[in-house]
Design an enzyme around this catalytic site. Structure first.
Site, mmCIF file in Angstrom:
data_model
loop_
_atom_site.group_PDB
_atom_site.id
_atom_site.type_symbol
_atom_site.label_atom_id
_atom_site.label_comp_id
_atom_site.label_asym_id
_atom_site.label_seq_id
_atom_site.Cartn_x
_atom_site.Cartn_y
_atom_site.Cartn_z
ATOM 1 N N LYS A 26 38.406 15.208 12.600
ATOM 2 C CA LYS A 26 37.299 15.326 11.646
ATOM 3 C C LYS A 26 36.217 14.332 12.054
ATOM 4 O O LYS A 26 36.528 13.195 12.442
ATOM 5 C CB LYS A 26 37.803 15.023 10.231
ATOM 6 N N SER B 280 36.014 18.706 1.839
ATOM 7 C CA SER B 280 35.042 18.460 2.880
ATOM 8 C C SER B 280 35.582 18.667 4.296
ATOM 9 O O SER B 280 34.797 18.769 5.234
ATOM 10 C CB SER B 280 34.508 17.036 2.760
ATOM 11 N N SER C 182 39.889 16.877 -0.348
ATOM 12 C CA SER C 182 39.285 17.377 0.894
ATOM 13 C C SER C 182 40.226 17.759 2.018
ATOM 14 O O SER C 182 39.779 18.361 2.995
ATOM 15 C CB SER C 182 38.276 16.377 1.425
HETATM 16 N N1 GLN Z 1 35.064 17.705 -3.393
HETATM 17 C C1 GLN Z 1 35.211 16.336 -3.787
HETATM 18 C C2 GLN Z 1 33.882 15.647 -3.689
HETATM 19 O O1 GLN Z 1 32.930 16.303 -3.466
HETATM 20 C C3 GLN Z 1 36.240 15.656 -2.928
HETATM 21 C C4 GLN Z 1 35.756 15.391 -1.564
HETATM 22 C C5 GLN Z 1 36.752 14.646 -0.728
HETATM 23 O O2 GLN Z 1 37.945 14.649 -1.008
HETATM 24 N N2 GLN Z 1 36.242 13.971 0.261
HETATM 25 O O3 GLN Z 1 33.765 14.484 -3.836
#
Ligand code: GLN
Length: 486
Positions: free
Chosen positions: A76, A151, A175
């Protein structure tokens, strides 16, 4: 071959049926062919990857191979990778070549794995659909009109489309698990502190945790063996004895107590998701598990609590991006203050700005007690709910996401709807617990459904066992999207 497990790749490499350079070359070829359609990778460095593969071949030839030696793994783009562009999905870091490796990258390098590229992601990991990336959205390989989740959507897409055998992700509120669910792959967010955050671009430090994303629980176990471990450079890294996460995979599940939180099976969850999750739970009963109803009464508070705490931490973490030391700097400015302002205004996207605004607000004098402190107290209650539930069960199950993958653009103008796609995953981060998602079927429009498995602290080996036993008797995890078949 594309569907082979990490163990099978390792066996092929050891038997010299294929070299790491050939294997890496195959995946690079696929990634280059599929990436224009899927946008899963931000960076592919063919020569660098092939050089790493050739070095791995020498290790294999010398008899020094370890389980992941020579196997291509996608990273990532949140993990600093020496000599590689490391963007975190943002214009702010669109010119940042990292001078050092994140702990996770170091560990994969030391294990002899090959970095096959850096995957696309929501900007600074803020999002649930990959639509906040400066590099454009990732497509869901099961249906390119759908989002892959976020994400870690690039990693999920890369694994689902078999552009990489496995990938890394990070999970602050879901995410790893939500994109794994939406793309029909497996992913685990370990207990907070198990995987070092050193060199992982910080979003909300008390919640961020790196973890593996792969086709199966067995692959996740091998990846976690590499990723987990104490690191003095991360002040919240846990000093624990090293574990072998493969060791419990084959244990039978007879007598396992599965807790089903009554707050999870409510009207918010779509019928198609509920059906697939219930069928998976029925399969677990066949495997000898028992189910008990448990209660997590503060479930509803997890999204609001998270959207106070995560932005608060983000606003502080992101203050380092000021155009001075690294990253984007506005080309024209009058003085230092103007330079800060313009650089940040020009290089952060709308979602990141929204979080910084909320975060600064909840931390400001006069609101700190009303929002930030209250949210911290509720966070504690959410953790206590889980502690109570784990008195009655060994593991908790439910849906990973209330819906299957939604269409691109469907929720991008409605942040609250977007935030709700993590309704089941966020509480796990708030409590610091391990959580995982495995594919258990398909819902509406033939889009994948994920089963959420939550364990008590440090029960990763058990969770992987629970997932693996299901994957031994089902083949959802082996299915490949039509567009990416060989
Ligand atoms: N979707 C959540 C956010 O927007 C979690 C994102 C994540 O786990 N990095 O913060």
């Amino acid at each position: 071959m594309l569907n082979s497990s990490l163990k099978q790749f390792s066996t092929l490499l050891a038997a010299k049926k294929i070299s790491s350079a050939e294997l890496t070359g195959e995946f690079l070829k696929r990634s280059q062919a599929l990436n224009p359609g899927y946008n899963a990778f931000i960076t592919i460095n063919e020569e660098t990857s092939l050089n790493q593969a050739r070095a791995a071949d020498m290790i294999i030839a010398s008899g020094g191979a370890r389980p992941l030696t020579g196997i291509p793994i996608a990273q990532k783009d949140i993990f600093c990778t020496k000599g590689w562009l490391t963007t975190c999905g943002s214009k702010m870091l669109s010119n940042f070549i990292s001078p050092y490796d994140a702990a996770v990258v170091e560990r994969f390098n030391a294990a002899g794995a090959v970095n096959i590229g850096k995957t696309n992601m929501d900007e600074f990991a803020m999002g649930s659909s990959n639509e906040t990336s400066y590099y454009g959205p990732v497509r869901n390989p099961w249906d390119t009109t759908a989002v892959p989740g976020g994400s870690s959507g690039g990693s999920a897409c890369a694994v689902a489309a078999r552009m990489a055998p496995a990938a890394t992700g990070t999970d602050t509120g879901g995410s790893i698990r939500q994109p794994a669910a939406l793309c029909g792959i497996s992913g685990i967010k370990p207990t907070y502190g198990l995987v070092s955050r050193y060199g992982m671009v910080a979003f909300a430090s008390s919640l961020d945790q790196g973890g593996p994303m792969a086709k199966s629980a067995e692959d996740l176990a091998l990846m976690l063996n590499v990723m987990a471990g104490f690191d003095t450079r991360d002040s919240t890294s846990l000093q624990r004895e090293a574990e072998d996460y493969v060791r419990e995979l084959e244990k039978p599940l007879a007598g396992l107590r599965i807790g089903l939180p009554k707050e999870y099976f409510v009207k918010e969850i779509n019928d198609d998701v509920a059906r697939a999750v219930e069928a998976a739970i029925a399969e677990y009963r066949k495997l000898g598990a028992k189910t008990v109803e448990v209660s997590l009464p503060n479930t509803k508070l997890s999204v609001p609590v998270y959207y106070v705490l995560a932005p608060a931490e983000a606003s502080s973490n992101l203050s380092r991006f000021d155009g001075v030391r690294y990253g984007y700097r506005a080309p024209k400015y009058i003085d230092l203050d103007d330079m800060y302002r313009k650089s940040r205004a020009q290089a952060f996207g709308a979602e990141v700005k929204r979080r910084i605004l909320i975060g600064t607000y909840v931390l400001s004098h006069g609101y700190y007690d009303a929002y930030y402190i209250q949210a911290q107290k509720l966070r504690r209650l959410i953790a206590l709910d889980f502690a109570e539930a784990f008195k009655q069960c060994d593991i908790i199950m439910g849906p990973t996401s209330p819906t299957v993958a939604f269409d691109l653009g469907e929720k991008s103008s409605d942040p609250v709807q977007m935030y709700l796609s993590d309704a089941y995953t966020i509480s796990v981060n708030l409590a610091g617990l391990p959580g995982m998602s495995i594919p258990v079927g398909f819902g509406d429009k033939n889009r994948p459904v994920g089963l959420h498995i939550v364990g008590n602290y440090f029960t990763e080996a058990q969770m992987l066992n629970v997932a693996h036993q299901y994957q031994r008797v089902t083949d959802w995890h082996m299915q490949m999207p039509a567009g990416s078949q060989e």
